[in-house]
Design an enzyme around this catalytic site. Structure first.
Site, PDB file in Angstrom:
ATOM      1  NE  ARG A 200      -2.235   3.259   2.566  1.00 55.42           N
ATOM      2  CZ  ARG A 200      -1.888   4.416   3.089  1.00 55.42           C
ATOM      3  NH1 ARG A 200      -0.636   4.706   3.302  1.00 55.42           N
ATOM      4  NH2 ARG A 200      -2.800   5.296   3.429  1.00 55.42           N
ATOM      5  CG  ASP A 202       1.833   7.090   3.221  1.00 57.23           C
ATOM      6  OD1 ASP A 202       0.683   7.032   3.661  1.00 57.23           O
ATOM      7  OD2 ASP A 202       2.620   8.027   3.468  1.00 57.23           O
ATOM      8  CD  GLU A 209       9.525  17.696  -3.903  1.00 56.58           C
ATOM      9  OE1 GLU A 209      10.642  17.562  -4.435  1.00 56.58           O
ATOM     10  OE2 GLU A 209       8.973  16.811  -3.236  1.00 56.58           O
ATOM     11  CD  GLU A 244      -2.729   8.020   1.475  1.00 49.63           C
ATOM     12  OE1 GLU A 244      -3.435   8.552   2.329  1.00 49.63           O
ATOM     13  OE2 GLU A 244      -1.506   8.230   1.403  1.00 49.63           O
ATOM     14  CG  HIS A 309      -4.816   4.529   9.116  1.00 50.75           C
ATOM     15  ND1 HIS A 309      -5.074   4.160   7.812  1.00 50.75           N
ATOM     16  CD2 HIS A 309      -3.756   5.359   9.069  1.00 50.75           C
ATOM     17  CE1 HIS A 309      -4.182   4.742   7.010  1.00 50.75           C
ATOM     18  NE2 HIS A 309      -3.370   5.473   7.741  1.00 50.75           N
TER      19      HIS A 309
HETATM   20  C1  NOJ Z   1      -1.315   8.872   4.710  1.00 44.25           C
HETATM   21  C2  NOJ Z   1      -1.499   7.977   5.887  1.00 44.25           C
HETATM   22  O1  NOJ Z   1      -2.698   7.267   5.737  1.00 44.25           O
HETATM   23  C3  NOJ Z   1      -1.504   8.852   7.122  1.00 44.25           C
HETATM   24  O2  NOJ Z   1      -1.847   8.116   8.262  1.00 44.25           O
HETATM   25  C4  NOJ Z   1      -0.166   9.515   7.257  1.00 44.25           C
HETATM   26  O3  NOJ Z   1      -0.199  10.424   8.331  1.00 44.25           O
HETATM   27  C5  NOJ Z   1       0.225  10.254   5.988  1.00 44.25           C
HETATM   28  N1  NOJ Z   1      -0.031   9.504   4.797  1.00 44.25           N
HETATM   29  C6  NOJ Z   1       1.687  10.612   5.994  1.00 44.25           C
HETATM   30  O4  NOJ Z   1       2.461   9.443   5.813  1.00 44.25           O
END
Ligand code: NOJ
Length: 543
Positions: A200, A202, A209, A244, A309
């Protein structure tokens, strides 16, 4: 003939926070050994793939999303042998496991950053994004609005600013430096070698940038992800990337590229619209966002979810909708966080089992692979008084013994208090009480998962709204795969409703309700007449 599909297109995912799930050694923190003990429970629920939140060493300024060593295990969670044992036990049960891979940033305690900030001449200086001024990339928004005044923080020691899209303790890596990419491929390889079924990924929109842009979804980011995908396909075929990207559908679509970038993306904008529909009794927000959702390549899949979460993010709604959502779902200011709502599923839905199951039914039948958040299957509550997002990460409630059966340690050692209020407390809401009760939330969710998995069309089938009376309080649609046709009907409101639905040509045979085995007769003109109790749903399969 059903078309071919990949495992992740028809799977059920389950998100687990290791710290919160089960404490195997009595130190008050959930751990890998504890999770391993609970795999039979997860399997019994009908889950196919577990996604674990970051398991790496970390100072926990962002609950593990601030990694200080990509090659280790957080000492609270165990060690690499425990990890190997978990992966083996997962696979022995025919399950899969996806781990969080945080590529955008590290912890400021990571050795790379320690070296990087130690001197401007450090060979690690270019691992991060440094600047003499905090005026660069002004168009990039701030994500953690409640705490971060800027995406730049001043480093006193080396006399420059460093870039961070999240907390100041999470400096962004510099992907313009090929050494960083090489490091990240090594990290991926390490965990793939240990047998994980994928990542997953993140915070992928923010890897690069560029001046004059909002520094999100840049072409360079897509090129990088495609290189990672190629590496995985060549060396580890079948392993996946679930990214994500909390973005609008048209901005997420490029992450699928031609089926050669990521396998799966969360559908972030759909999620708040499900809650809008449930609260207003009007499915149109969902209709609109699905209309706005482009087709994706055959080998890809959306991931749908109700809660996770983090706070229930309202980044992907317009300001008026956000105000409405806050007013309806977060009347108490403490329930709000950044641009979202820090509450769990059951409290959001008034702890009304009918609404909770209705929400699960939408999750299981709308297009995409459902991702369940641990504890929601039993209707766990939250604790809005805990800091940051901790209130939706409290210990899993296994039974009514002290600490909810989560830990044998003393109360003081628990990483967070177990929920113990009269409504959602562990004496009332726990796995042990629900598992043998056929009417419990757990049993009904488990049954729904089983039914969903028995109908491939719900995983991979096409989607089409049903022609009905034009009543927005009814959410009715067809899912079809080859000869398999399923009509799903939801009553979004608290009143009895009748539905007249026309059965399209091409849907032959009897229409049988999947849960009750009741057959519904076709009326004249190929119409179907249904009566739905408040918040009731039907799944009808043509047989
Ligand atoms: C997305 C994550 O789901 C979250 O929990 C986290 O704080 C941020 N990315 C930064 O990694």
């Amino acid at each position: 003939m059903a078309s071919k599909h990949a495992w992740y297109q028809t799977a059920i995912f389950y998100e687990v926070h290791i710290r919160a799930y089960m404490d195997g050694n009595g130190d008050g923190h959930g751990d890998l050994a504890g999770l391993t003990q609970k795999l039979d429970y997860i399997k019994d629920l009908g889950v196919d793939c577990i996604w674990i939140l970051p398991h790496y060493p970390s100072p926990l300024k962002d609950d593990g999303y601030d990694i200080s060593d990509y090659y280790g295990i957080h000492p609270d969670y165990g060690n690499l042998d425990d990890f190997k044992a978990l992966v083996e036990a997962v696979h022995a049960r025919g399950l899969k496991i996806v781990v969080d891979l945080v590529m955008n940033h590290t912890s400021d305690r990571h050795e790379w950053f320690r070296q990087s900030r130690s001197s401007r001449d450090s060979p690690y200086r270019d691992y991060y994004v440094w600047s003499d001024t905090d005026e660069r990339y002004q168009e990039a928004r701030i994500i953690f609005l409640d705490t971060e005044p800027s995406n730049w923080s001043w480093d006193e020691g080396s006399g420059q600013y460093y870039w961070h899209r999240f907390y100041a303790s999470q400096p962004d890596l510099n992907y313009d430096n090929p050494a960083v990419e090489a490091e990240m491929f090594r990290v991926a390889e390490f965990w793939l070698e240990l047998g994980v079924d994928g990542f997953r990924a993140d915070a992928v929109p923010y890897l690069y940038e560029r001046e004059g842009t909002n520094c999100e979804n840049l072409p360079e980011t897509h090129a990088f992800l495609q290189r990672l995908r190629k590496f995985m396909d060549e060396r580890y075929p079948g392993r996946i990337i679930l990214s994500e990207a909390n973005q609008w559908p048209e901005d997420v679509r490029p992450y699928f590229a031609d089926g050669n970038e990521v396998h799966m993306n969360f559908h972030f904008p759909l999620m708040p619209r499900v809650f809008m529909a449930l609260k207003s009794g009007d499915i149109r927000p969902v209709v609109e966002i699905l209309e706005r959702t482009p087709e994706i390549p055959e080998n890809c899949q959306w991931c749908t979810f109700l809660r996770n979460h983090d706070e229930l993010t309202l980044e992907m709604v317009i300001p008026e909708e956000r105000e409405w959502m806050w007013a309806e779902y977060a009347p108490e200011p403490r329930m709000r966080l950044n641009l979202g709502i820090r509450r769990r599923l059951a409290p959001l839905l008034d702890n009304d089992k009918r609404k909770i199951l209705l929400a699960f039914s939408l999750l299981m039948t709308l297009p995409g692979t459902p991702v369940l958040y641990y504890g929601d299957e039993i209707g766990m509550g939250d604790n809005i008084w805990l800091r940051d997002r901790d209130g939706v990460r409290t210990p899993m409630q296994w039974d009514s013994t002290p600490h909810a059966g989560f830990s044998a340690g003393p109360a003081e050692s628990l990483y967070a208090p177990v929920i113990d209020d009269p409504v959602y407390g562990y004496r009332r809401v726990n796995v042990a009480d629900q598992i043998d009760d056929p009417d419990s939330t757990f049993s009904l969710v488990r049954q729904m998962i089983a039914r969903r998995k028995s109908v491939t069309a719900l995983g991979k089938g096409s989607f089409e709204w049903a022609a009905n009376t034009g009543n927005p309080a009814l959410a009715a649609f067809w899912r079809s795969l080859g000869d398999q046709k399923v009509l799903v009907v939801h009553n979004l409101i608290g009143q009895v409703q009748s539905a007249s639905i026309s059965i399209p040509e091409g849907v032959s045979g009897r229409l049988v309700e999947i849960f009750t085995a009741k057959e519904y007769p076709r009326l004249q003109d190929n119409m179907l007449q249904l009566t739905l109790a408040p918040y009731q749903y039907h799944w009808l399969e043509s047989r």
